[in-house]
Design a protein around this motif. Structure first.
Motif, mmCIF file in Angstrom:
data_model
loop_
_atom_site.group_PDB
_atom_site.id
_atom_site.type_symbol
_atom_site.label_atom_id
_atom_site.label_comp_id
_atom_site.label_asym_id
_atom_site.label_seq_id
_atom_site.Cartn_x
_atom_site.Cartn_y
_atom_site.Cartn_z
ATOM 1 N N UNK B 215 -27.447 -45.145 -18.982
ATOM 2 C CA UNK B 215 -26.133 -44.326 -19.068
ATOM 3 C C UNK B 215 -25.114 -44.735 -17.932
ATOM 4 N N UNK B 216 -24.047 -44.854 -17.954
ATOM 5 C CA UNK B 216 -22.998 -45.071 -16.963
ATOM 6 C C UNK B 216 -22.944 -43.659 -16.008
ATOM 7 N N UNK B 217 -22.479 -44.067 -14.928
ATOM 8 C CA UNK B 217 -22.456 -43.130 -13.778
ATOM 9 C C UNK B 217 -21.466 -41.873 -14.474
ATOM 10 N N UNK B 218 -20.212 -42.317 -14.811
ATOM 11 C CA UNK B 218 -19.315 -41.187 -15.528
ATOM 12 C C UNK B 218 -20.053 -40.597 -16.582
ATOM 13 N N UNK B 219 -20.507 -41.248 -17.666
ATOM 14 C CA UNK B 219 -21.157 -40.441 -18.677
ATOM 15 C C UNK B 219 -22.099 -39.412 -18.012
ATOM 16 N N UNK B 220 -23.045 -39.710 -17.112
ATOM 17 C CA UNK B 220 -23.916 -38.836 -16.676
ATOM 18 C C UNK B 220 -23.374 -37.657 -15.809
ATOM 19 N N UNK B 221 -22.302 -37.992 -14.894
ATOM 20 C CA UNK B 221 -21.613 -36.880 -14.250
ATOM 21 C C UNK B 221 -20.821 -36.067 -15.315
ATOM 22 N N UNK B 222 -20.801 -36.380 -16.561
ATOM 23 C CA UNK B 222 -19.985 -35.302 -17.474
ATOM 24 C C UNK B 222 -21.010 -34.210 -17.898
ATOM 25 N N UNK B 223 -22.287 -34.437 -18.083
ATOM 26 C CA UNK B 223 -23.202 -33.736 -18.580
ATOM 27 C C UNK B 223 -23.282 -32.265 -18.077
ATOM 28 N N UNK B 224 -23.261 -32.149 -16.802
ATOM 29 C CA UNK B 224 -23.118 -30.538 -16.346
ATOM 30 C C UNK B 224 -22.233 -29.833 -16.868
ATOM 31 N N UNK B 225 -20.821 -30.212 -16.772
ATOM 32 C CA UNK B 225 -19.838 -29.524 -17.479
ATOM 33 C C UNK B 225 -20.071 -29.154 -19.037
ATOM 34 N N UNK B 226 -20.577 -30.336 -19.826
ATOM 35 C CA UNK B 226 -20.861 -30.051 -20.986
ATOM 36 C C UNK B 226 -21.766 -29.126 -21.290
ATOM 37 N N UNK B 227 -22.967 -28.842 -20.638
ATOM 38 C CA UNK B 227 -24.145 -27.920 -20.767
ATOM 39 C C UNK B 227 -23.479 -26.480 -20.414
ATOM 40 N N UNK B 228 -22.685 -26.609 -19.262
ATOM 41 C CA UNK B 228 -22.396 -25.261 -18.873
ATOM 42 C C UNK B 228 -21.268 -24.523 -19.789
ATOM 43 N N UNK B 229 -20.383 -25.421 -20.124
ATOM 44 C CA UNK B 229 -19.050 -24.906 -21.069
ATOM 45 C C UNK B 229 -19.458 -25.060 -22.596
ATOM 46 N N UNK B 230 -20.521 -25.924 -22.935
ATOM 47 C CA UNK B 230 -20.841 -26.043 -24.408
ATOM 48 C C UNK B 230 -20.316 -27.125 -25.128
#
Ligand SMILES: Cc1cc2nc3c(=O)[nH]c(=O)nc-3n(C[C@H](O)[C@H](O)[C@H](O)COP(=O)(O)O)c2cc1C
Ligand code: SF4
Ligand code: FES
Lengths: 163, 425
Positions: B215-230
């Motif tokens: 996965x790209x850097x930006x893709x992985x950096x988006x994961x924490x926000x998705x898991x926290x906010x849904x």
């Protein structure tokens, strides 16, 4: 056995690094970077040292050295100036900048000055086009580079100051 | 949802990009980094995470736009082999410079994203493959990783949970092709970066033939926000099939070149005028390269295109990595195309004949035309060679090499004809 050797600290570092990978061959690229740092360029004895240290065949190391542009088999000047001329930099005057630089140093891209002080190479997009034109000088990114900035760099380089 | 003032949407990857000392663990923690990590490690199941990622609608930010949750769901279970997670930080597509800022200013966001992704995929060893020229960024990452190890955010039993993961930064050495995921894997195995035939895809057979997620850097950096906010929260940003925020690297003939994170669906015009300070010369671009140098060109008539994967595809191009190169009236399009042809010829790994021979040929013909030595039949030859290359090779580099040339011939045939007519000899 080859004549060049890694320092004991370097060997420790390599040993730790190798453990991070399923197989030692993965460490060929990082260990070549270390060898470049330690010896300046990658002579055949140095490549043999990397191969022996990792327990891989010299051919494997040679294949990597010749494929990747950052590995140098020959020494370069004391200061390395890598000028990006790809799209973003070209649209912001990189070709003119490179021509000026070469004129000032009286060399062509790919060459080193007679006093071994400067080498200039033309490189592909450095992944920093927001600051075009970009010149990577001894590893550091210089952004929005002007002719005036190059004069400074050359003056500093000539007096042995780190740029 | 695209708010009337797009700047109002909270940034995701760049939320803390301007915070001084954000690269230190102390400051990152003050801004909330790793706060939600224990909840993920102790209460989330792998299935739940993959399902949230699917719901989120996140599409890979490295170029191909493949749905991330779906990619993760392809990883086979119980193979008896380890699963690897590789972060693609090769960032070599001309025009792209977003991952560099993410890594140097907010490395902990990427690390946290990788821990969460690694946890979901059952990964014990993860790697960040970073382009070799990013010496300082690699050091930044290594410093941040050391701090994370010291705080038990990496290593054995992360934060006292049963999950353990090791993270290693691996530097490339100057080869654009290593951004292609299978070439990246070859390179990480200590070999020249020559792409592999797909299938098998890396998710099934990747690093040392084990299941591997790239996965790209930006893709992985988006994961924490998705898991926290849904997932639903993320899905609501942008447009229905193009969810989320996206970092656009804007360069070329604009007044304020730089990285701007905007909701998908923002128009190209807004990106250029409201963020990038408008054009250096004139009021509309002559050519827009919307997703990195490998994507087909758009013209002024596309200036109002919404920045989504789908809209850019309908316009005949691609969102790619989000690297928008703006070209104004003053630019020499033949010289630019020749320069890009040189790039692809230089970067072809050489294993497919159409790419190896074609890229060199295209460069030679364009150089000839530019220097006033062009022949009338060169136009046909360029077109045939470019068309012949695209789609007939192991990887997409050849398609990328053909794109600028086919765009030049399609939109500006008169420029090429004129250059040939004005022979210098
Ligand atoms: C020639 C070529 C170069 C590529 N370069 C990169 C790159 O520098 N960074 C990147 O993330 N993806 C790059 N890609 C795309 C990767 O193959 C892969 O699709 C991507 O890393 C997957 O991550 P994502 O799903 O998170 O986008 C490249 C693809 C090709 C064909
Ligand atoms: S298309 Fe070009 S770069 Fe890609 S595998 Fe074939 S020769 Fe290599
Ligand atoms: S074009 Fe020069 S850094 Fe990207």
């Amino acid at each position: 056995m080859s004549d060049v050797q890694f320092s004991p600290q370097r060997l420790d570092e390599i040993l730790t690094l190798v453990k991070r990978y399923p197989k030692a061959q993965s460490a060929i690229l990082p260990v070549l970077h270390m060898a470049m740092e330690d010896f300046g360029h990658l002579s055949i004895p140095t490549q043999q040292l990397v191969a022996d240290t990792l327990g891989v065949r010299l051919m494997m190391v040679r294949e990597v050295v010749t494929f990747y542009t950052m590995y140098r088999e020959k020494p370069c000047g004391r200061n390395l100036l890598e000028v990006c001329t790809n799209a973003g930099c070209m649209l912001n005057g990189a070709d003119e900048l490179l021509a000026k630089l070469c004129e000032k140093l009286k060399i062509q891209p790919g060459e080193t000055t007679d006093d071994d002080m400067f080498s200039v190479i033309e490189v592909e997009c450095l992944g920093a086009c927001g600051g075009a034109p970009i010149v990577q000088i001894n590893g550091d990114y210089h952004e929005n580079v002007t002719e005036h900035h190059l004069d400074d760099v050359i003056a500093k380089g000539r007096t042995h100051d780190p740029i | 949802m695209i708010p009337s003032d797009p700047k109002k949407v909270t940034a995701i990857c760049f939320a803390n990009i301007d915070v001084p000392k954000m690269h230190t663990l102390e400051m990152a923690r003050q801004q909330g980094a790793y706060q939600f990590l224990p909840t993920v490690l102790n209460t989330f199941s792998s299935e739940h995470i993959v399902s949230e990622m699917k719901i989120s609608g996140l599409r890979g930010r490295g170029g191909a736009g493949f749905p991330t949750g779906l990619k993760w769901s392809f990883v086979p279970k119980n193979t008896g082999k380890p699963t690897y997670l590789l972060c693609n930080a090769d960032e070599g597509e001309p025009g792209t410079f977003k991952d560099r800022d993410l890594m140097r200013f907010d490395p902990h966001l990427l690390i946290e994203g990788m821990i969460m992704a690694g946890f979901a995929l059952g990964v014990k060893d993860a790697y960040i493959y970073i382009r070799g020229e990013f010496i300082h960024e690699a050091k930044r990452l290594n410093d941040a990783i050391s701090e994370a190890y010291a705080a038990n955010l990496l290593g054995d039993n992360i934060l006292g949970s049963s999950y353990s993961m090791h993270l290693t930064v691996h530097r490339g050495a100057g080869a654009y092709i290593c951004g292609e995921e299978t070439a990246l894997i070859e390179s990480l195995e200590g070999r020249p970066g020559r792409p592999r035939f797909k299938p098998p895809f890396p998710a099934v057979e990747g690093f040392f033939r084990c299941p591997t997620v790239v996965n790209n850097v930006e893709t992985l950096a988006t994961v924490p926000a998705i898991l926290e906010h849904g997932g639903e929260w993320h899905k609501a940003i942008g447009t229905p099939n193009n969810a989320g925020m996206k970092i656009f690297s804007v360069s070329g003939n604009v007044k304020k070149a730089g990285n701007y994170e905007v909701p998908l669906g923002t128009t190209m015009r807004s990106l250029i005028e409201d963020y990038a300070g408008g054009l250096q010369n004139g009021s509309v671009p002559k050519v827009i390269i919307p997703g990195g140098s490998s994507t087909p060109w758009l013209l002024a008539e596309h200036y109002d295109v919404p920045l989504t994967y789908d809209d850019l595809a309908s316009a005949g191009s691609m969102l790619g990595s989000g690297a928008v190169i703006i070209i104004d009236e003053t630019a020499d399009l033949i010289a630019l195309t020749r320069r890009l042809a040189h790039f692809y010829a230089h970067e072809s790994c050489g294993q497919c004949t159409p790419c190896r021979e074609g890229t060199g040929w295209l460069e030679r013909i364009l150089t000839r035309i530019e220097s006033g030595q062009g022949k009338q039949e060169d136009i046909r030859t360029l077109e045939d060679a470019a068309k012949h290359m695209a789609g007939r090779t192991i990887c997409a580099l050849a398609d990328g090499a053909a794109a600028p040339i086919l765009s030049l011939l399609e939109h500006f045939p008169e420029l090429v004809e004129q250059a040939i007519a004005e022979k210098t000899s």
